[in-house]
Design an enzyme around this catalytic site. Structure first.
Site, mmCIF file in Angstrom:
data_model
loop_
_atom_site.group_PDB
_atom_site.id
_atom_site.type_symbol
_atom_site.label_atom_id
_atom_site.label_comp_id
_atom_site.label_asym_id
_atom_site.label_seq_id
_atom_site.Cartn_x
_atom_site.Cartn_y
_atom_site.Cartn_z
ATOM 1 N N TRP A 131 37.823 31.523 29.550
ATOM 2 C CA TRP A 131 36.827 32.449 30.137
ATOM 3 C C TRP A 131 36.402 33.302 28.891
ATOM 4 O O TRP A 131 37.460 33.934 28.163
ATOM 5 C CB TRP A 131 37.503 33.165 31.284
ATOM 6 C CG TRP A 131 36.519 34.461 31.561
ATOM 7 C CD1 TRP A 131 35.208 34.544 31.949
ATOM 8 C CD2 TRP A 131 37.039 35.636 31.936
ATOM 9 N NE1 TRP A 131 34.953 35.707 32.401
ATOM 10 C CE2 TRP A 131 35.980 36.572 32.403
ATOM 11 C CE3 TRP A 131 38.314 36.303 31.748
ATOM 12 C CZ2 TRP A 131 36.070 37.621 32.572
ATOM 13 C CZ3 TRP A 131 38.471 37.608 32.280
ATOM 14 C CH2 TRP A 131 37.169 38.492 32.537
ATOM 15 N N ASP A 212 46.917 33.846 34.035
ATOM 16 C CA ASP A 212 45.804 34.457 34.710
ATOM 17 C C ASP A 212 45.268 33.749 36.075
ATOM 18 O O ASP A 212 44.768 32.509 35.878
ATOM 19 C CB ASP A 212 44.428 34.649 33.585
ATOM 20 C CG ASP A 212 43.261 35.386 34.284
ATOM 21 O OD1 ASP A 212 42.184 35.363 33.673
ATOM 22 O OD2 ASP A 212 43.280 35.995 35.602
ATOM 23 N N LYS A 248 37.065 36.681 43.857
ATOM 24 C CA LYS A 248 36.566 35.401 44.339
ATOM 25 C C LYS A 248 37.061 35.110 45.705
ATOM 26 O O LYS A 248 36.259 34.793 46.807
ATOM 27 C CB LYS A 248 36.520 34.300 43.453
ATOM 28 C CG LYS A 248 35.935 34.560 42.095
ATOM 29 C CD LYS A 248 36.457 35.556 41.324
ATOM 30 C CE LYS A 248 35.964 35.968 39.959
ATOM 31 N NZ LYS A 248 34.671 35.513 39.444
#
Ligand SMILES: Cc1ncc(COP(=O)(O)O)c(CN[C@](O)(C(=O)O)[C@@H](O)C(=O)O)c1O
Length: 399
Positions: A131, A212, A248
């Site tokens: 990311w 993560d 999300k």
């Protein structure tokens, strides 16, 4: 002379800049498969039913008080059960230092600042690719970065051999950033057996794993299954760090609801670590926002709402999996002689298409299709209404 005349305009964010460009495009058939934000089959953002029910229960019981520096105790409790397991001994033994964070980004940053403050000479190994914002976070925390092999461009899968070499060759006791599930941007995750090998090698090398986990439940549709990597490492006795996000999987993007946890040797160490995490938060934002934490707490602590959430998160994952199949079939039916198997092999929010930056530019300029220049497609933006159009454009620019 002016105070700020020397300040240059910042470069566009590689991900959020795509959203800006999409919004500025007047074309009626524009398609946004850029930012990782879930859309339904009509291309519209979704507020989950479980969230709507939680909001109803909150309405009228307004509470605008400060949360403690560490955030909502209830939300932290529920977050830890999700990541570490409902009946985790580690939770019972109070060995986990955890604070509410400003979603996944805030959790990663809080960890990076903690790492810098208490192990100032440490660095962190970050996967290639990852990311985009991971690099910014550890850069601004002044933690030097190294990279490790992860994605295999030819197979569009995991470069496990190269990854294991890098793990073996890193100095003992190195920090590694690992995506717990639904790797961003590649959609490529290690298999369970590969996670076991990675965990074993981390024990041999005494490496520190920082997970993560921004998509728990979003990858397979099952939060327990998506936490498998973390559970394997915990079974092997690793001290881990973990960043959780409810952006999300609960659709709480703008509420900035997340959690940072650091597993410690014992309760005394956990109390000390938590107190230091709070000291980093205090001058940064003092205490985290209350509303999103309330929504998360209500949903996860109520068995009816939690099972509704599980159904809804599975529904989101399933819609994306359906769009993976549809996109691959549509491109293959157009007679493409390239392999598009990776579209259905990859998992989670993103498909790493293999399209070059130049091909992505053509998608944008000729077809008004917006995605990051690394060829990442946010599958959440694909619908039954646009999958044919997207497939045709991808075929046109890649044949
Ligand atoms: C691996 C990973 N970790 C953390 C985050 C942070 O998310 P939040 O702070 O909102 O909880 C994202 C979100 N990344 C994106 O979905 C994306 O890559 O498009 C997007 O939200 C972003 O901020 O870039 C992510 O993909």
């Amino acid at each position: 002379a002016s105070w700020w005349g020397h300040v240059e305009p910042a470069a566009k964010d590689p991900i959020l800049g795509v959203t800006e460009a999409f919004l500025a495009d007047p074309s009626p058939n524009k398609v946004n498969v850029g930012v990782g934000a879930y859309r339904d089959d009509n291309g519209k953002p979704v507020v989950l039913e479980c969230v709507r029910e939680a909001e109803k229960r909150i309405a009228g019981n307004l509470n605008m008080e400060y949360l403690p520096m560490g955030g909502s105790i209830k939300m932290i409790e529920e977050s830890l059960k999700l990541a570490y397991g409902d009946d985790s001994e580690l939770i019972k033994d109070k060995r986990i230092a955890a604070v509410q964070a400003l979603s996944g980004t805030g959790a990663c940053r809080l960890f990076a600042d903690f790492q810098k403050r208490f192990l100032p000479d440490s660095q962190i190994y970050i996967p290639i690719p990852t990311w985009a914002n991971h690099h910014n976070i550890w850069r601004d925390a002044h933690v030097p970065q190294r990279t490790f092999h992860y994605y295999h461009p030819e197979t569009k899968g995991l470069d496990f051999a190269a990854m294991m070499d890098d793990i073996k060759n890193a100095p003992n006791g190195s920090f590694f950033l690992l995506h717990a599930c639904a790797h961003n941007p590649t959609g490529v995750d290690p298999s369970e057996d590969q996670w076991r090998e990675i965990s074993h090698q981390f024990k041999v090398k005494n490496h520190f794993p920082f997970f993560d986990m921004a998509y728990q439940g979003f990858a397979s549709g099952d939060p327990e299954r998506d936490a498998k990597a973390i559970r394997i490492f915990l079974e092997d006795g690793h001290m881990i760090g973990c960043a959780q996000s409810f952006a999300k999987n609960m659709g709480l993007y703008g509420q900035r609801a997340g959690c940072l946890s650091i597993l410690c040797e014992n309760e005394i160490q956990a109390v000390a670590v938590k107190s230091q995490l709070q000291q980093i938060a205090r001058p940064m934002y003092s205490n985290p926002p209350i509303h999103g934490a309330l929504v998360v707490s209500i949903i996860l602590s109520d068995s009816v709402l939690k099972s509704l959430w599980l159904k809804e998160v599975k529904g989101m994952a399933n819609r994306i999996i359906g769009m993976r199949n549809a996109l691959r079939e549509n491109i293959e039916n157009l007679g493409s002689n390239l392999s598009w198997e990776h579209i259905t092999n990859q998992i989670g929010m993103f498909c790493y298409s293999g399209l070059t930056p130049e091909q992505v530019d053509r998608l944008t300029n000729d077809f008004h299709i917006y995605m990051t220049r690394n060829g990442r497609i946010s599958m959440a933006g694909v619908t039954t209404g646009n999958v044919g159009y997207l497939a045709n454009a991808i075929h046109e620019v890649s044949k």
